[in-house]
Design an enzyme around this catalytic site. Structure first.
Site, mmCIF file in Angstrom:
data_model
loop_
_atom_site.group_PDB
_atom_site.id
_atom_site.type_symbol
_atom_site.label_atom_id
_atom_site.label_comp_id
_atom_site.label_asym_id
_atom_site.label_seq_id
_atom_site.Cartn_x
_atom_site.Cartn_y
_atom_site.Cartn_z
ATOM 1 N N ASP A 1 70.288 -6.251 -14.676
ATOM 2 C CA ASP A 1 70.877 -7.233 -13.752
ATOM 3 C C ASP A 1 72.180 -6.731 -13.132
ATOM 4 O O ASP A 1 72.724 -7.361 -12.221
ATOM 5 C CB ASP A 1 71.113 -8.578 -14.459
ATOM 6 C CG ASP A 1 69.878 -9.467 -14.382
ATOM 7 O OD1 ASP A 1 68.945 -9.128 -13.639
ATOM 8 O OD2 ASP A 1 69.843 -10.499 -15.074
ATOM 9 N N SER B 1 73.957 -12.936 -12.932
ATOM 10 C CA SER B 1 72.720 -13.659 -13.260
ATOM 11 C C SER B 1 72.330 -14.582 -12.109
ATOM 12 O O SER B 1 73.142 -14.890 -11.236
ATOM 13 C CB SER B 1 72.961 -14.484 -14.517
ATOM 14 O OG SER B 1 71.893 -15.360 -14.759
ATOM 15 N N SER B 2 71.086 -15.014 -12.130
ATOM 16 C CA SER B 2 70.649 -16.062 -11.189
ATOM 17 C C SER B 2 70.424 -17.384 -11.908
ATOM 18 O O SER B 2 69.986 -18.361 -11.294
ATOM 19 C CB SER B 2 69.331 -15.661 -10.520
ATOM 20 O OG SER B 2 69.512 -14.531 -9.729
ATOM 21 N N ARG C 1 76.456 -15.049 -21.848
ATOM 22 C CA ARG C 1 75.762 -13.945 -21.183
ATOM 23 C C ARG C 1 75.995 -12.650 -21.963
ATOM 24 O O ARG C 1 77.091 -12.441 -22.515
ATOM 25 C CB ARG C 1 76.350 -13.814 -19.785
ATOM 26 C CG ARG C 1 75.771 -12.740 -18.902
ATOM 27 C CD ARG C 1 74.413 -13.060 -18.454
ATOM 28 N NE ARG C 1 73.970 -12.284 -17.307
ATOM 29 C CZ ARG C 1 72.684 -12.200 -16.964
ATOM 30 N NH1 ARG C 1 71.738 -12.812 -17.659
ATOM 31 N NH2 ARG C 1 72.333 -11.511 -15.901
ATOM 32 N N THR D 1 63.280 -15.234 -18.881
ATOM 33 C CA THR D 1 64.151 -16.377 -18.987
ATOM 34 C C THR D 1 63.386 -17.650 -19.370
ATOM 35 O O THR D 1 62.192 -17.754 -19.119
ATOM 36 C CB THR D 1 64.822 -16.546 -17.600
ATOM 37 O OG1 THR D 1 65.438 -15.309 -17.266
ATOM 38 C CG2 THR D 1 65.795 -17.657 -17.537
ATOM 39 N N THR E 1 67.888 -16.093 -21.685
ATOM 40 C CA THR E 1 67.006 -15.034 -21.192
ATOM 41 C C THR E 1 67.033 -13.763 -22.021
ATOM 42 O O THR E 1 68.022 -13.464 -22.697
ATOM 43 C CB THR E 1 67.395 -14.678 -19.730
ATOM 44 O OG1 THR E 1 66.435 -13.779 -19.200
ATOM 45 C CG2 THR E 1 68.766 -14.051 -19.641
ATOM 46 N N GLY F 1 62.756 -17.468 -13.864
ATOM 47 C CA GLY F 1 62.168 -16.959 -12.620
ATOM 48 C C GLY F 1 63.009 -15.935 -11.885
ATOM 49 O O GLY F 1 62.795 -15.711 -10.692
ATOM 50 N N GLY F 2 63.990 -15.314 -12.565
ATOM 51 C CA GLY F 2 64.781 -14.266 -11.913
ATOM 52 C C GLY F 2 65.408 -14.798 -10.637
ATOM 53 O O GLY F 2 66.006 -15.877 -10.614
HETATM 54 N N1 GLY Z 1 67.901 -12.089 -16.165
HETATM 55 C C1 GLY Z 1 67.711 -13.026 -15.157
HETATM 56 C C2 GLY Z 1 68.980 -13.673 -14.744
HETATM 57 O O1 GLY Z 1 69.933 -13.671 -15.488
HETATM 58 O O2 GLY Z 1 69.070 -14.177 -13.675
#
Ligand code: GLY
Length: 561
Positions: free
Chosen positions: A412, A441-442, A97, A370, A388, A462-463
């Site tokens: 984020d 993050s998701s 990340r 992403t 992403t 998809g966030g």
């Molecule tokens: N940028 C989208 C995520 O990390 O969830």
């Protein structure tokens, strides 16, 4: 009477057509599959496997190839997560990340009145987090690679030099973001040109950057000429990243989130992704119910899943963040006792308003756009990878010299507790900005086992909708008995606590279901979301073969042998 009889006959015919319609089957192969956002990348990954490489080699080659063929989200200038399962059942994850730069401050996106300046965390150089993708690939190679790194990068270099054909969806995407890209970069960069379907884009600058990485390894990106060019463009445009930030970046191996759902074992990403914890919370909340009995996308199934999602996202936004900075009560959050208590206010009689669902009372003891691809190799190893740039083309900042876009991952973070980010997610202190911290993050790269054997590899972009799309894909297979492609094709819905609404994919749900849900007090939003998730997944079949689910919502394609 005759008319009524004819009508009855007609509805029987329509009904029988519906029920006998064959479910679509994805690509089925005996040995190995790669499913990704672009056919070029899937093919490169599958070629590596065919040369005897393992899933990790293929992962590296596919990721580099996506950086070329899918500039919308595939990247060198972003980050991501890997979840793996070896053929002996060993599991693990890698966190590559992005991080906040050393000079980042908690209130860097607030004006003098303390109000959030959302554009600053979304567009341009100040939105860029320290990229982790290249460090991640080298960490994976060091631990699991079986082929020389040069061999894994070369196909992406060749692809960049020969060029990539523009698909219809890609042409549409470039057009819709081009004004903003030009606003950030001026009109003399590669992406200020007009591209139509079937044009070929050559990525000469990106090929040179990849050559530098091939020659100098990780240092080819994080030190020397490329690093200097990254710092120059970011600082010239008002960003914070320094040479020290790049030099210090390290990917981190972390334990996965592992939980049981009925007779499945689910292995997913731990914080700083909220994916695994939130997926676990939702699945554990619905586990006591016989979901299969409710039928797929029925009112009761949607209600139950929505209410579990509402409660899980309320917790997500409050408790989760970078585990290196805040203590996260992971074990309590995914325990059955805690989750049963969370669901005690749920009733099928009416919706629970989100205003009545805050985060649970968990005491923290002292001591926070992403793309996804899935691979199963011929040895039985599996990798699930989501990476992403955050938004489409990230921050829109593009280095003409280096040939890639930079992320806008700083969005984020929670710029100010209670204020939603670009996905409408409202964060809290655990996800506030601090130097070198990873933003929540998701992303939910996930692997599922049944009876000790690999069953499924799944994930999606998809966030905020990533977690709920992964959830529905697993449930479609396990509870509703679908094949992989069939499960991926199904219309999806999403609830994330705030805003208090169920987002549904247009034309995917029948009017009666929607109107019953409205009568039960649910706000239905069919307009705000064209699609929810682009899932790429692999299902192991009982006969030892494997089936791909490549999502037609994108240009996603499976290749295997
Ligand atoms: N940028 C989208 C995520 O990390 O969830």
């Amino acid at each position: 009477m005759k008319k009524i009889y004819l009508l009855f006959l007609l509805s029987l015919i329509i009904l029988s057509c519906k029920t006998t319609k064959e479910a679509e089957i994805g690509l089925v192969k005996d040995n190995a599959l790669v499913v990704s956002a672009r056919v070029e990348a899937s093919k490169i990954g599958a070629d590596i496997l065919q040369q005897g490489g393992n899933a990790f080699d293929a992962m590296i080659a596919t990721k580099f190839a996506l950086a070329v063929s899918f500039p919308f989200a595939g990247n060198l200038g972003g980050g991501g997560f890997l979840v793996y399962r070896m053929n002996d059942g060993t599991t693990g994850t890698l966190d590559f990340r992005e991080k906040a730069p050393l000079a980042a401050t908690k209130n860097m996106y607030l004006d003098s009145m303390g109000e959030v300046l959302p554009e600053k965390s979304r567009v341009g150089a100040l939105a860029v987090g320290v990229p982790g993708s290249v460090a991640g690939l080298f960490a994976i190679h060091e631990k699991f690679g079986s082929m020389p790194m040069e061999k894994l990068i070369q196909p992406a270099i060749d692809l960049a030099k020969h060029g990539v054909v523009v698909t219809e969806k890609q042409a549409r995407r470039i057009k819709s973001y081009q004004d903003l890209i030009i606003e950030v970069n001026g009109d003399s960069i590669l992406f200020s040109n007009t591209f139509e379907k079937n044009d070929t884009i050559k990525y000469k600058a990106l090929a040179k950057t990849l050559e530098a990485i091939k020659e100098r390894g990780k240092d080819g990106f994080y030190k020397g000429e490329v690093a200097q060019k990254i710092v120059d463009i970011i600082q010239k445009n008002g960003g914070l990243i320094t040479l020290e930030d790049l030099e210090k970046y390290e990917a981190v191996w972390r334990d996965p989130i592992v939980f049981d759902y009925k007779d499945l074992k689910v292995i997913s990403m731990a914080p700083p992704s909220s994916g695994g914890v939130t997926l676990a919370q939702i699945m554990k909340m619905i586990e006591p119910y016989n979901l299969a009995e409710f039928k797929h996308n029925s009112v009761k199934a949607i209600q139950l899943i929505t209410e579990a999602e509402r409660r899980a996202y309320a917790d997500r936004n409050y408790f989760l963040g970078d585990p290196d900075f805040s203590q996260i009560p992971e074990n309590v959050l995914i325990s059955s006792d805690y989750l049963n208590e969370r669901m005690s206010s749920f009733s099928f009689d009416q919706a629970t308003p989100s205003s009545e669902v805050s985060h649970g009372e968990v005491e923290i003891v002292e001591s926070d756009q992403t793309t996804h691809f899935s691979i199963v190799d011929q040895f039985g190893n599996a990798v699930s990878v989501t990476t992403t740039l955050n938004g489409a083309y990230g921050s829109k900042l593009f280095s003409e010299e280096l040939g890639f876009f930079f992320n806008n991952e700083m969005d984020d973070f929670s710029a100010k507790p209670g204020i939603p980010n670009m996905f409408g997610l409202t964060g809290a202190e655990a996800n506030s900005i601090a130097p070198e911290k990873r933003m929540l993050s998701s992303m939910t790269p996930t692997i599922v086992e049944k009876n000790g054997k690999l069953l499924m590899v799944v994930g999606t972009p998809g966030g905020a909708t990533i977690i709920t799309s992964v959830l529905q894909t697993i449930l479609n297979v396990y509870e509703f008995d679908m094949g992989m492609q069939e499960a991926v094709n199904q219309p999806r819905f999403h609830h994330q606590w705030l805003p208090d609404e169920i987002r549904i994919e247009p034309n995917g749900f029948d009017m009666e279901t929607i109107s019953t849900l409205k009568n039960l007090g649910y706000e239905i939003n069919e307009s705000n979301s064209r699609i929810i998730g682009i899932v790429d997944a692999i299902l192991m079949l009982p006969d030892g073969k494997m089936e791909a689910g490549a999502d037609k919502r994108g240009d996603d394609t499976a290749v295997g042998f």
